[in-house]
Design a protein around this motif. Structure first.
Motif, PDB file in Angstrom:
ATOM      1  N   LYS A   1      -3.828  11.041  -1.516  1.00  0.00           N
ATOM      2  CA  LYS A   1      -3.179  10.208  -0.509  1.00  0.00           C
ATOM      3  C   LYS A   1      -2.125  11.026   0.232  1.00  0.00           C
ATOM      4  CE  LYS A   1      -5.726   7.011  -2.243  1.00  0.00           C
ATOM      5  NZ  LYS A   1      -5.288   6.020  -3.194  1.00  0.00           N
TER       6      LYS A   1
ATOM      7  N   LEU B   1      -1.058   4.289   7.322  1.00  0.00           N
ATOM      8  CA  LEU B   1      -1.954   3.351   6.628  1.00  0.00           C
ATOM      9  C   LEU B   1      -3.026   2.791   7.553  1.00  0.00           C
ATOM     10  CD1 LEU B   1       0.665   1.441   4.446  1.00  0.00           C
ATOM     11  CD2 LEU B   1      -1.142   2.954   3.612  1.00  0.00           C
TER      12      LEU B   1
ATOM     13  N   GLY C   1      -2.003   3.905  -0.353  1.00  0.00           N
ATOM     14  CA  GLY C   1      -2.469   4.756   0.737  1.00  0.00           C
ATOM     15  C   GLY C   1      -1.508   5.884   1.043  1.00  0.00           C
TER      16      GLY C   1
ATOM     17  N   ASP D   1       0.794  -1.233   0.000  1.00  0.00           N
ATOM     18  CA  ASP D   1       0.000   0.000   0.000  1.00  0.00           C
ATOM     19  C   ASP D   1       0.829   1.288   0.000  1.00  0.00           C
ATOM     20  OD1 ASP D   1      -2.375  -1.430  -0.077  1.00  0.00           O
ATOM     21  OD2 ASP D   1      -2.573  -1.483   2.095  1.00  0.00           O
TER      22      ASP D   1
ATOM     23  N   TRP E   1      -8.344   6.653   5.747  1.00  0.00           N
ATOM     24  CA  TRP E   1      -7.709   7.380   4.633  1.00  0.00           C
ATOM     25  C   TRP E   1      -8.498   8.631   4.251  1.00  0.00           C
ATOM     26  CZ3 TRP E   1      -5.756   3.119   0.653  1.00  0.00           C
ATOM     27  CH2 TRP E   1      -4.861   2.277   1.325  1.00  0.00           C
TER      28      TRP E   1
END
Ligand code: ACO
Length: 276
Positions: free
Chosen positions: A105, A207, A54, A17, A211
């Motif tokens: 992100k 993470l 992420g 991620d 998010w």
């Protein structure tokens, strides 16, 4: 013009991620050329809404993070094309820095080496910044007869106290990694061999958070800076109400339930369990 293909100017790896995005012109100390700028925008667009990304880490291949704008390809070659060429290359650079400033992100600059001038644009665009102790930061514009443009003056004025920013811009001396921490340019400086491990550790902590809430929080932090207190308060009410709508996982209610009813965690000490 360099012979290297445009698609080769940036490398990407997605692992667990985390997207590791690297400036990839080590032979030119990752100086930002029009080709690199165009490719970086493509890469950012491709990664932005991927469910398996992420956190995005921006770092550099070789001994540099980025030696700023490419004096040959960004300045000399585009100036030879006249105003149209200059404006086009500015737009290409500013476009990806802006995309990064408001990225979906969380973004982390992992500054592994040289960081000059125009590189302050993406440095500022990243939400967090960690550097190697032996990285070197400089507003070198004064050393070759231009002012720190492309946002670099704004970055120094935003992140550094006035006296330090003025000295930095007028003298064109480099700051070490540790000096960059005390100047406010980066969060932490680490021995080079520990840098990636520390960035990975921070990314993994991020993470675990919600998010959608990370995106709302990082935008809020940038948005409130020029606002009055009342304007900021109003913006934050609207932003939270928008977040209630955009957070499809309904995080705040799950957080409240796990604290108030299940008593399974303490919000003061860590995040709620997203898997429940
Ligand atoms: N623009 C164009 N080419 C560059 C740049 C740059 N910003 N930075 C490095 N290069 C090139 C060099 O010309 C050299 O090319 P060559 O091998 O074809 O001769 C190659 O990258 C390697 O550079 P060296 O100077 O040999 O590398 P060294 O490790 O000794 O030094 C350093 C690194 C300190 C970063 C040095 O290259 C340098 O001072 N670069 C310019 C930094 C700068 O002032 N950038 C502009 C900031 S202002 C702005 O961005 C608007």
């Amino acid at each position: 013009m360099s012979e290297r293909a445009e698609a080769d100017m940036v490398t990407v790896q997605v692992r667990d991620d985390i997207a590791w995005v690297r400036f990839n012109r080590p032979e030119k100390r990752n100086a930002m050329s029009p080709k690199l700028n165009r490719q970086m925008l493509r890469v950012l667009e491709e990664l932005e809404f991927r469910a398996d990304v992420g956190v995005l880490v921006l770092t550099g291949e070789g001994s540099a993070w980025s030696a700023g704008m490419d004096l040959q390809e960004y300045f000399r070659d585009t100036e030879a094309q006249g105003l149209e060429g200059v404006r086009r290359s500015q737009r290409e650079a500013y476009a990806w820095w802006e995309r990064l400033r408001w990225y979906q992100k969380v973004t982390i600059a992992m500054v592994n080496g040289w960081c000059f001038g125009g590189a302050y644009g993406p440095l500022y665009a990243c939400d967090l910044a960690f550097c190697s102790e032996d990285a070197q930061f400089g507003l070198s514009e004064i050393n070759w007869g231009i002012l720190p443009g492309g946002g670099a003056t704004k970055v120094a004025a935003e992140l550094m106290p006035m006296r330090k920013a003025m000295y930095h811009a007028l003298l064109g001396e480099t700051l070490s990694g540790r000096e960059a921490v005390s100047a406010g340019l980066v969060n932490e400086a680490l021995p080079a061999q520990q840098l990636e491990a520390r960035v990975t550790e921070v990314a993994k902590k991020l993470l675990k958070k919600n998010w959608a809430t990370l995106k709302a929080t990082k935008d809020a932090m940038r948005r409130v800076r020029p606002l009055t207190y009342d304007e900021a308060q109003d913006y934050l009410i609207r932003a939270q109400e928008a977040l209630n709508w955009h957070d499809e996982t309904d995080g705040r209610h799950r957080g409240m339930t796990q604290f108030l009813d299940d008593k399974s965690y303490k919000p003061g000490l860590g995040e709620y369990d997203k898997s429940k």
